[in-house]
Motif scaffolding. Structure first.
Motif, PDB file in Angstrom:
ATOM      1  N   LEU A 101       0.687  -1.195   0.044  1.00 39.92           N
ATOM      2  CA  LEU A 101       0.070   0.043  -0.020  1.00 39.92           C
ATOM      3  C   LEU A 101       0.929   1.243   0.114  1.00 39.92           C
ATOM      4  O   LEU A 101       2.172   1.127   0.434  1.00 39.92           O
ATOM      5  CB  LEU A 101      -0.989  -0.082   0.964  1.00 39.92           C
ATOM      6  N   SER A 102       0.326   2.233  -0.507  1.00 41.96           N
ATOM      7  CA  SER A 102       1.019   3.749  -0.305  1.00 41.96           C
ATOM      8  C   SER A 102       0.795   4.016   0.973  1.00 41.96           C
ATOM      9  O   SER A 102       0.195   3.556   1.833  1.00 41.96           O
ATOM     10  CB  SER A 102       0.412   4.400  -1.165  1.00 41.96           C
ATOM     11  N   GLY A 103       1.523   5.105   1.484  1.00 37.52           N
ATOM     12  CA  GLY A 103       1.799   5.733   2.817  1.00 37.52           C
ATOM     13  C   GLY A 103       0.186   6.206   3.081  1.00 37.52           C
ATOM     14  O   GLY A 103      -0.271   5.906   4.275  1.00 37.52           O
ATOM     15  N   GLY A 104      -0.300   6.965   2.415  1.00 39.04           N
ATOM     16  CA  GLY A 104      -1.789   7.326   2.559  1.00 39.04           C
ATOM     17  C   GLY A 104      -2.736   6.120   2.738  1.00 39.04           C
ATOM     18  O   GLY A 104      -3.722   6.218   3.599  1.00 39.04           O
ATOM     19  N   GLN A 105      -2.535   5.430   1.875  1.00 39.80           N
ATOM     20  CA  GLN A 105      -3.454   3.962   2.099  1.00 39.80           C
ATOM     21  C   GLN A 105      -3.144   3.292   3.364  1.00 39.80           C
ATOM     22  O   GLN A 105      -3.998   2.796   4.055  1.00 39.80           O
ATOM     23  CB  GLN A 105      -3.429   2.996   0.912  1.00 39.80           C
ATOM     24  N   GLN A 106      -2.166   3.219   3.682  1.00 34.94           N
ATOM     25  CA  GLN A 106      -1.597   2.532   5.070  1.00 34.94           C
ATOM     26  C   GLN A 106      -2.341   3.379   6.205  1.00 34.94           C
ATOM     27  O   GLN A 106      -3.060   2.749   7.001  1.00 34.94           O
ATOM     28  CB  GLN A 106      -0.293   2.425   5.257  1.00 34.94           C
ATOM     29  N   GLN A 107      -2.252   4.625   6.218  1.00 33.59           N
ATOM     30  CA  GLN A 107      -2.935   5.251   7.279  1.00 33.59           C
ATOM     31  C   GLN A 107      -4.368   5.208   7.128  1.00 33.59           C
ATOM     32  O   GLN A 107      -5.018   5.294   8.408  1.00 33.59           O
ATOM     33  CB  GLN A 107      -2.384   6.785   7.124  1.00 33.59           C
ATOM     34  N   ARG A 108      -4.986   5.380   6.003  1.00 34.28           N
ATOM     35  CA  ARG A 108      -6.393   5.185   6.305  1.00 34.28           C
ATOM     36  C   ARG A 108      -6.885   3.903   6.658  1.00 34.28           C
ATOM     37  O   ARG A 108      -7.896   3.559   7.285  1.00 34.28           O
ATOM     38  CB  ARG A 108      -7.033   5.342   4.630  1.00 34.28           C
ATOM     39  N   ALA A 109      -6.059   2.780   6.288  1.00 36.66           N
ATOM     40  CA  ALA A 109      -6.400   1.253   6.797  1.00 36.66           C
ATOM     41  C   ALA A 109      -6.097   1.397   8.378  1.00 36.66           C
ATOM     42  O   ALA A 109      -6.971   0.774   9.198  1.00 36.66           O
ATOM     43  CB  ALA A 109      -5.400   0.272   6.386  1.00 36.66           C
ATOM     44  N   ALA A 110      -5.280   1.953   8.838  1.00 34.88           N
ATOM     45  CA  ALA A 110      -4.994   2.114  10.283  1.00 34.88           C
ATOM     46  C   ALA A 110      -6.079   2.871  11.034  1.00 34.88           C
ATOM     47  O   ALA A 110      -6.688   2.527  11.991  1.00 34.88           O
ATOM     48  CB  ALA A 110      -3.646   2.926  10.627  1.00 34.88           C
ATOM     49  N   ILE A 111      -6.753   3.735  10.286  1.00 32.33           N
ATOM     50  CA  ILE A 111      -7.856   4.434  10.864  1.00 32.33           C
ATOM     51  C   ILE A 111      -9.197   3.352  10.972  1.00 32.33           C
ATOM     52  O   ILE A 111      -9.885   3.402  11.807  1.00 32.33           O
ATOM     53  CB  ILE A 111      -8.255   5.878  10.087  1.00 32.33           C
ATOM     54  N   ALA A 112      -9.087   2.670   9.844  1.00 38.13           N
ATOM     55  CA  ALA A 112     -10.063   1.816   9.735  1.00 38.13           C
ATOM     56  C   ALA A 112     -10.080   0.584  10.912  1.00 38.13           C
ATOM     57  O   ALA A 112     -10.902   0.201  11.813  1.00 38.13           O
ATOM     58  CB  ALA A 112     -10.329   1.021   8.488  1.00 38.13           C
ATOM     59  N   ARG A 113      -8.768   0.167  11.363  1.00 36.44           N
ATOM     60  CA  ARG A 113      -8.487  -0.733  12.240  1.00 36.44           C
ATOM     61  C   ARG A 113      -8.847  -0.131  13.608  1.00 36.44           C
ATOM     62  O   ARG A 113      -9.525  -0.887  14.331  1.00 36.44           O
ATOM     63  CB  ARG A 113      -7.019  -1.045  12.201  1.00 36.44           C
ATOM     64  N   ALA A 114      -8.650   1.070  13.845  1.00 32.87           N
ATOM     65  CA  ALA A 114      -8.796   1.652  15.108  1.00 32.87           C
ATOM     66  C   ALA A 114     -10.495   1.720  15.080  1.00 32.87           C
ATOM     67  O   ALA A 114     -10.931   1.502  16.307  1.00 32.87           O
ATOM     68  CB  ALA A 114      -8.438   3.029  15.327  1.00 32.87           C
ATOM     69  N   LEU A 115     -10.927   2.370  14.270  1.00 29.15           N
ATOM     70  CA  LEU A 115     -12.343   2.275  14.279  1.00 29.15           C
ATOM     71  C   LEU A 115     -13.256   1.199  14.193  1.00 29.15           C
ATOM     72  O   LEU A 115     -14.481   1.004  15.077  1.00 29.15           O
ATOM     73  CB  LEU A 115     -13.086   3.111  12.872  1.00 29.15           C
ATOM     74  N   ALA A 116     -12.838  -0.039  13.881  1.00 31.96           N
ATOM     75  CA  ALA A 116     -13.366  -1.453  14.172  1.00 31.96           C
ATOM     76  C   ALA A 116     -13.591  -1.692  15.679  1.00 31.96           C
ATOM     77  O   ALA A 116     -14.338  -2.479  16.083  1.00 31.96           O
ATOM     78  CB  ALA A 116     -12.677  -2.388  13.528  1.00 31.96           C
ATOM     79  N   MET A 117     -12.720  -1.083  16.554  1.00 27.06           N
ATOM     80  CA  MET A 117     -13.137  -1.473  17.992  1.00 27.06           C
ATOM     81  C   MET A 117     -14.212  -0.355  18.409  1.00 27.06           C
ATOM     82  O   MET A 117     -14.373  -0.451  19.838  1.00 27.06           O
ATOM     83  CB  MET A 117     -11.557  -0.981  18.612  1.00 27.06           C
ATOM     84  N   ASP A 118     -14.639   0.428  17.682  1.00 22.30           N
ATOM     85  CA  ASP A 118     -15.852   1.257  18.115  1.00 22.30           C
ATOM     86  C   ASP A 118     -15.680   1.938  19.268  1.00 22.30           C
ATOM     87  O   ASP A 118     -16.150   2.002  20.206  1.00 22.30           O
ATOM     88  CB  ASP A 118     -16.984   0.361  18.465  1.00 22.30           C
ATOM     89  N   PRO A 119     -14.300   2.750  19.062  1.00 22.10           N
ATOM     90  CA  PRO A 119     -13.778   3.616  20.323  1.00 22.10           C
ATOM     91  C   PRO A 119     -14.672   4.926  20.734  1.00 22.10           C
ATOM     92  O   PRO A 119     -15.375   5.222  19.849  1.00 22.10           O
ATOM     93  CB  PRO A 119     -12.421   4.019  19.810  1.00 22.10           C
ATOM     94  N   LYS A 120     -14.630   5.291  21.897  1.00 24.00           N
ATOM     95  CA  LYS A 120     -15.261   6.584  22.340  1.00 24.00           C
ATOM     96  C   LYS A 120     -14.622   7.724  22.034  1.00 24.00           C
ATOM     97  O   LYS A 120     -15.008   8.548  21.616  1.00 24.00           O
ATOM     98  CB  LYS A 120     -15.196   6.344  24.097  1.00 24.00           C
TER      99      LYS A 120
END
Ligand code: ATP
Ligand code: MG
Lengths: 271, 295
Positions: free
Chosen positions: A163-182
């Protein structure tokens, strides 16, 4: 970049979701956080700016209990970070209690990487399946929605190295959101990216903000702080030297140090 | 530009983007790919094999006969059992040593450093002889409460049969080497990967199982393969105390029929086959853990 101006939110009407009270921390003799107090309200986009080494990352790591601090207190919702209520006394966390707390706080940072041995989809379902005990099928469905939201619907089976750097960071955001954080914490999520990739990541963050996510954003993107941030805190040498609404901090800074810092970062993006 | 009259193209006159290029594999690289070089190498190899094969001292008939003789196969089995047991115990012990060596507790760390220092310093042959002869020095072995004499004790020579003594020596030595191999693998995992797991809410134990171990495995496997091959061959040292491994059996036979080289070749063929098995397993494991590696 084309950010919508955030609607004005009446800050004092909403109770604080996170209360940081007189937090201090030293590495040896280096006082990295010096009596920091801060309120973060539900749904607020709280930006933290300031020169390198001023303690921004350290503060963020305290909010996620990745680092402990020497004195002061941080309360998130109904949890005092580091302690569990047992009767009237507060007992220090066990390892498991610390882990349970971190489920509720998402972190995206330049240094917190995607798992390199797992595909994008596996990265996103790892938390729900392994930590929350969600069934794989349910987690995959939720992950597909999240990946579509961050524009990676076609990258499920790619490995991070593809992945490109931007795609990696967007995937990282999705990973964090998957935990349904407060709360979502962002630590310079765009600073390692090429200029043309910055916009796509900031766009995802902005969409998240307009969905009402509570966000603490450490950033060097002054334009993002000004246009998406509700409130901005300026840190210097471990202290918060200025704290107010984004428009106040940027158009009527009270502190000379803030004026100097903003002048150094006047181009909307610095190298 | 007058190029039409001549059919010899003046390349130097061409702009750089239009000039012909030479294939990159140049020099020695290209020579080694030539068919004639392969042919020459093949001829030399064939000549060497022919020379050995037609040597009348070779006794191919005995090699063929002893290769599958029951006594050799028994020795082979013993070799496999010793190597496998030492590998398994050594792997588990190595993991413990690696974690101890990386502990934040200075006492635990010092114990691991002491273990590594001792077991890597003393030659394996000496270690085997020490365990084998332990009975002459400590006639009783067991566990109990210090200074009271209460506990379970047994005769050292009964507990440490030659076979067990060799197993203990190889496994303890193996644990020291595996410990450093595993530690190297654990150190190769980036801090950001561990932090990502912790930040997701994993406990340390889960982060170790889900993220650290699989990523470390990738860099542990090649040296692990090396180490297991070394261990396999090191089992031949147990022949000094007469445990009936492959090497002991081969020696026993040539001591009576004097066919030294043929029997050493028999042993070598079996070691070679076992090494091939380990190498193939290593390749499979490497592919299994290669996910996500940028190529
Ligand atoms: N693990 C550590 N050990 C010792 N000192 C540390 C450690 N982490 C951070 N520091 C020190 O704490 C101070 C604040 O660091 P921090 O990373 O919080 O700064 P920052 O504001 O995020 O800077 P930047 O904008 O460059 O990311 C620095 O002086 C740094 O050297
Ligand atoms: Mg930082």
């Amino acid at each position: 970049m084309n950010f919508a101006t955030p609607e004005f939110r009446n800050a004092s009407a909403v109770p604080a979701l996170i209360r940081v009270r007189n937090v201090s921390k030293s590495f040896g003799t280096n006082r990295v956080l010096d009596d920091v107090s801060l309120d973060i309200r539900k749904g607020e986009v709280r930006c933290i700016i300031g020169p390198s080494g001023s303690g921004k990352s350290t503060l963020l790591r305290c909010l996620n209990a990745l680092t402990d601090f020497d004195s002061g207190a941080i309360v998130l919702d109904d949890t005092r970070i580091g302690y569990t209520e047992r009767g009237s006394v507060l007992k220090p966390w066990t390892g498991r209690e610390a882990a349970n707390f971190r489920r509720r706080v998402g972190l995206v940072s330049q240094h917190v990487n995607l798992f390199s041995h797992r595909t994008v989809l596996e990265n996103v379902i790892e938390g729900p399946v392994q930590v929350l005990g969600t069934s794989r099928a349910v987690a995959v469905r939720a992950a597909s929605d999240l990946l579509a939201r961050v524009g990676l619907a076609d990258k499920h089976d790619s490995y991070p190295s593809q992945l490109s750097g931007g795609q990696q960071q967007r995937a990282a955001i999705a990973r964090a959101l998957a935990m349904d954080p407060k709360v979502m914490l962002f630590d310079e999520a765009t600073s390692a990216l090429d200029p043309e990739l910055v916009a796509e990541v900031l766009g995802v963050m902005q969409a998240l903000a307009s969905d009402g996510m509570t966000m603490v954003v450490v950033t060097h993107e002054m334009r993002f702080a000004e246009e998406v941030g509700d409130t901005v805190a300026v840190m210097e040498a471990g202290r918060i030297i200025e704290d107010g609404t984004a428009s106040d901090v940027f158009s009527r800074p009270r502190h000379q140090r803030t004026v100097d810092f903003l002048k150094d970062h006047s181009g909307f993006r610095t190298a | 530009m007058a190029e039409a009259s001549s059919n010899i193209v003046d390349f130097q006159a061409l702009p750089l983007e239009d000039r012909p290029v030479e294939r990159p594999a140049a020099g020695l690289q290209r020579v080694l790919r030539e068919g004639s070089v392969w042919l020459l190498a093949g001829l030399l190899a064939a000549y060497a094999v022919w020379g050995i094969a037609t040597n009348s001292a070779m006794r191919w008939d005995s090699i063929a006969r002893f290769l599958t003789a029951p006594i050799i196969l028994q020795g082979l089995l013993t070799t496999i059992v010793i190597a496998a047991a030492a590998a398994v115990v050594g792997l588990a012990g190595g993991l413990v040593i690696a974690l101890m060596r990386m502990s934040s507790n200075p006492l635990i760390r010092t114990l691991a450093i002491g273990y590594l220092g001792l077991f890597r310093a003393v030659p394996l042959l000496v270690q085997i002889l020490i365990w084998y002869n332990l009975g002459t020095f400590l006639p009783q072995l067991g566990i109990g409460i210090p200074f009271t004499g209460i506990g379970l004790y047994g005769d050292t020579n009964v507990i440490l049969s030659p076979f067990v003594a060799c197993l203990v020596a190889l496994a303890l030595n193996q644990a020291a080497y595996m410990g450093e191999i595993i530690r190297g693998g654990l150190l190769s995992v980036q801090q950001g990967q561990i932090e990502a797991a912790i930040a997701l809410g994993m406990t340390r134990a889960k982060a170790f199982r889900r993220v650290v171990a699989p990523q470390a495995a990738k860099s542990i496997i090649p040296p692990l393969g090396n180490d297991l091959i070394n261990l396999l061959k090191a089992t031949s040292l147990v022949s000094v105390v007469g445990v009936g491994d492959l090497m002991t059996r081969a020696q026993g036979i040539y001591a009576s029929n004097y066919q030294v080289i043929p029997l050493l070749i028999v042993a070598s063929i079996w070691y070679l086959l076992l090494t091939i098995v380990i190498t193939l397993a290593q390749g499979l494991l490497e592919r299994r853990f290669a996910a996500g590696v940028a190529r």
